[in-house]
Design a protein around this motif. Structure first.
Motif, short mmCIF file in Angstrom:
data_model
loop_
_atom_site.label_atom_id
_atom_site.label_comp_id
_atom_site.label_asym_id
_atom_site.label_seq_id
_atom_site.Cartn_x
_atom_site.Cartn_y
_atom_site.Cartn_z
N UNK A 381 0.75 -1.16 0.10
CA UNK A 381 0.01 0.06 0.00
C UNK A 381 0.90 1.27 -0.04
N UNK A 382 0.49 2.19 -0.67
CA UNK A 382 1.08 3.73 -0.36
C UNK A 382 0.83 4.31 1.00
N UNK A 383 -0.05 3.65 1.68
CA UNK A 383 -0.27 4.15 3.18
C UNK A 383 -0.23 3.14 4.23
N UNK A 384 0.71 3.51 5.28
CA UNK A 384 1.07 2.37 6.28
C UNK A 384 -0.25 2.16 7.00
N UNK A 385 -0.17 1.10 7.72
CA UNK A 385 -1.30 0.63 8.42
C UNK A 385 -1.32 1.36 9.78
N UNK A 386 -0.39 1.84 10.10
CA UNK A 386 0.02 2.25 11.81
C UNK A 386 0.79 3.45 11.39
N UNK A 387 0.78 4.17 12.63
CA UNK A 387 1.73 5.40 12.69
C UNK A 387 3.19 4.82 12.93
N UNK A 388 4.15 5.34 11.99
CA UNK A 388 5.60 4.87 12.11
C UNK A 388 6.52 6.05 12.10
N UNK A 389 7.50 5.84 12.72
CA UNK A 389 8.50 6.86 12.79
C UNK A 389 9.84 5.85 12.74
N UNK A 390 10.53 6.17 11.66
CA UNK A 390 11.75 5.40 11.30
C UNK A 390 13.04 5.74 11.71
N UNK A 391 13.98 4.98 11.87
CA UNK A 391 15.24 5.41 12.40
C UNK A 391 15.78 6.42 11.41
N UNK A 392 16.60 7.44 12.15
CA UNK A 392 17.15 8.63 11.22
C UNK A 392 18.00 8.25 10.30
N UNK A 393 18.43 8.49 9.48
CA UNK A 393 19.55 8.09 8.42
C UNK A 393 20.30 9.30 7.92
N UNK A 394 21.48 9.28 7.81
CA UNK A 394 22.55 8.59 8.49
C UNK A 394 22.30 8.60 10.23
N UNK A 395 22.69 7.69 10.96
CA UNK A 395 22.72 7.53 12.32
C UNK A 395 23.66 6.67 12.86
N UNK A 396 24.81 7.33 13.45
CA UNK A 396 25.18 8.73 13.76
C UNK A 396 25.15 9.54 12.64
N UNK A 397 25.16 10.74 12.83
CA UNK A 397 25.56 11.56 11.72
C UNK A 397 26.19 12.84 12.03
#
Length: 471
Positions: A381-397
């Protein structure tokens, strides 16, 4: 030439903002050498920052014999044009860059042993530089750094003076008039200085390495800029370099050092109460001169980099996530290797390595090929099923990182950056987004090295991930 580390293929699940879930597979890391300057006479220090504000990483260097502070402009294709900032900075030893005057561009700092100077060059936004002397009698000036020591919103300056045995900070009043404050005046052979929040109380503490005293020391800032000295190691033979980051991922700052006479690269584990346990990473790194840390292999832990003067080595040690380290030589014939740093020079999302070699008169960068292969799975889907916060990239930065998030429906979203104490230090978003995937960038220019958290709030939903900013 290519220098191949013995880092064998592995895969791990990761998220990248490509409007879908992806799998990231890392192959062997190979480093390709690129000479930026092969006649930089007495190259002593290297650093990288976006000097011209065009979105790519430029390179800075200090040359001891010619007294040069120089920057090389990256055209975005990693073709570099040399620009001399100062050609008579006698005995240039150290270079650093940050926004000293708060005007949104990167100024340059230097330490000169021959001139006994700590100096900053004001960038006018067009890369015309005006010289300002902070201290003209800092005897044997060897190292320079900048951080907001007094938490007043501007960048103060720190220095180490080998002959004066001094660790000093200069208070910026916001108008770039500097008041000198001595932290230690008997730190025998002071040669390296750094600042970060060692005790997690929200203010900037100071670290130093003393070559003659064989010391790695930190000075605890009480919040009023009164400093209490704490020795981490008093027998680190020929201590030459100090750095700090979270090596073991427990949300406090550990300390790293390089010792020339001991041939050691070492880290000291902070237990959260500032009791330090020593761990040797390499005990036979002949003439260890410089140490740094970042995530070289993209596995979300901190790897370690070092230079060895006698061995002419640039090496990185792979952290397995349990703080067991495997050494990989990037270059074993880099004559008089004296300084190391890492940044994403080519903008491909992985960490490249920079070095300065006094014997070879070289400023060099090694291109990492870690760029992940994105193996796309068919999107459900183009829409997620849930609220999602992904890891920052790059990390460390260093300087900037991207933060991606997904929303199952149209939502008002607030995204804040928090420090270790939960205080909001930046607001990245406070608006309504449509359902789907989104990405924003945090430009952390002017923020100190340390651990931060990005927090997404959408109605009653909250998500948090950790980030590490390194300098």
């Amino acid at each position: 030439m290519k220098f191949e580390s013995k880092y064998y293929r592995h895969c791990l699940p990761a998220f990248a903002f490509v409007s879908m879930l992806v799998q990231v597979c890392f192959s062997q890391i190979e480093f390709t050498e690129h000479t930026i300057a092969g006649d930089f006479n007495g190259a002593r220090s290297v650093y990288a920052a976006d000097i011209d504000g065009d979105g790519d990483m430029d390179v800075l260097g200090a040359a001891f014999y010619t007294g040069d502070i120089t920057w090389w402009e990256n055209d975005g294709e990693q073709e570099f044009t040399e620009h001399t900032i100062a050609g008579n900075f006698n005995g240039a030893r150290s270079v650093y860059a940050t926004d000293i005057d708060g005007d949104g561009d990167m100024d340059v700092l230097g330490a000169a042993r021959g001139a006994d100077d700590i100096t900053w060059w004001e960038n006018d936004g067009e890369q015309g530089f005006t010289e300002h002397t902070i201290a003209g009698n800092f005897t044997g000036a060897w190292s320079v750094y900048a951080a907001d020591i007094d938490r007043d919103g501007d960048m103060d300056v720190l220095g180490a003076a080998l002959a004066a045995n001094d660790i000093t900070w200069w208070e910026n009043d916001g108008e770039q008039d500097f008041t000198e404050h001595t932290i230690a005046d008997n730190f025998d052979g002071a040669i390296s200085v750094y600042a970060t929040d060692i005790d997690g109380d929200g203010d900037m503490d100071v670290l130093g390495a003393a070559w003659i005293a064989d010391d790695i020391t930190w000075w605890e800032n009480d919040g009023e800029q009164d400093f209490t000295e704490h020795t981490i190691a008093g027998n680190f033979d020929g201590a030459r370099s100090v750095y700090a980051t979270d090596i073991d991922g427990d949300d406090d700052m550990d300390v790293l050092g390089a010792a020339y006479e001991a041939d050691d690269i070492t880290w000291w584990e902070n237990d959260g109460e500032q009791d330090f346990t020593e761990h040797t990473i390499a005990g036979d790194f002949d003439g260890a001169r410089s140490v740094y840390a970042t995530d070289i292999d993209g596995d979300d832990d901190m790897d370690v980099l070092g230079t060895a003067w006698n061995a002419s080595d640039i090496t990185w040690w792979e952290n397995d996530g349990e703080e067991e380290f495997t050494g990989h030589t990037i270059e074993g014939e880099y004559g008089g290797a004296v300084s190391v740093y890492a940044a994403d020079i080519d903008g491909d999302g992985d960490m490249d390595v920079l070095g300065a070699a006094q014997g070879a008169d070289d400023i060099t960068w090694w291109e990492s090929d870690l760029d992940p292969e994105h193996i796309e799975e068919p999107p459900h889907s183009d829409v997620p099923k849930d609220f999602t916060l992904y890891n920052a990239y790059p990390n460390p930065f260093n300087a900037t990182t991207s933060i991606s998030f997904g929303l199952p429906n149209r939502s008002t979203v607030r995204i804040n950056v928090l420090d270790l104490y939960g205080r909001t230090v930046a607001t990245l978003a406070d608006r309504t987004y449509e359902a789907g995937f989104h990405s924003i960038t945090w430009d952390a220019t002017g923020f100190p090295t340390g651990i931060y958290f990005v927090r997404l709030e959408a109605g009653e939903v909250a998500r948090t991930v950790k980030m590490t900013l390194i300098r």
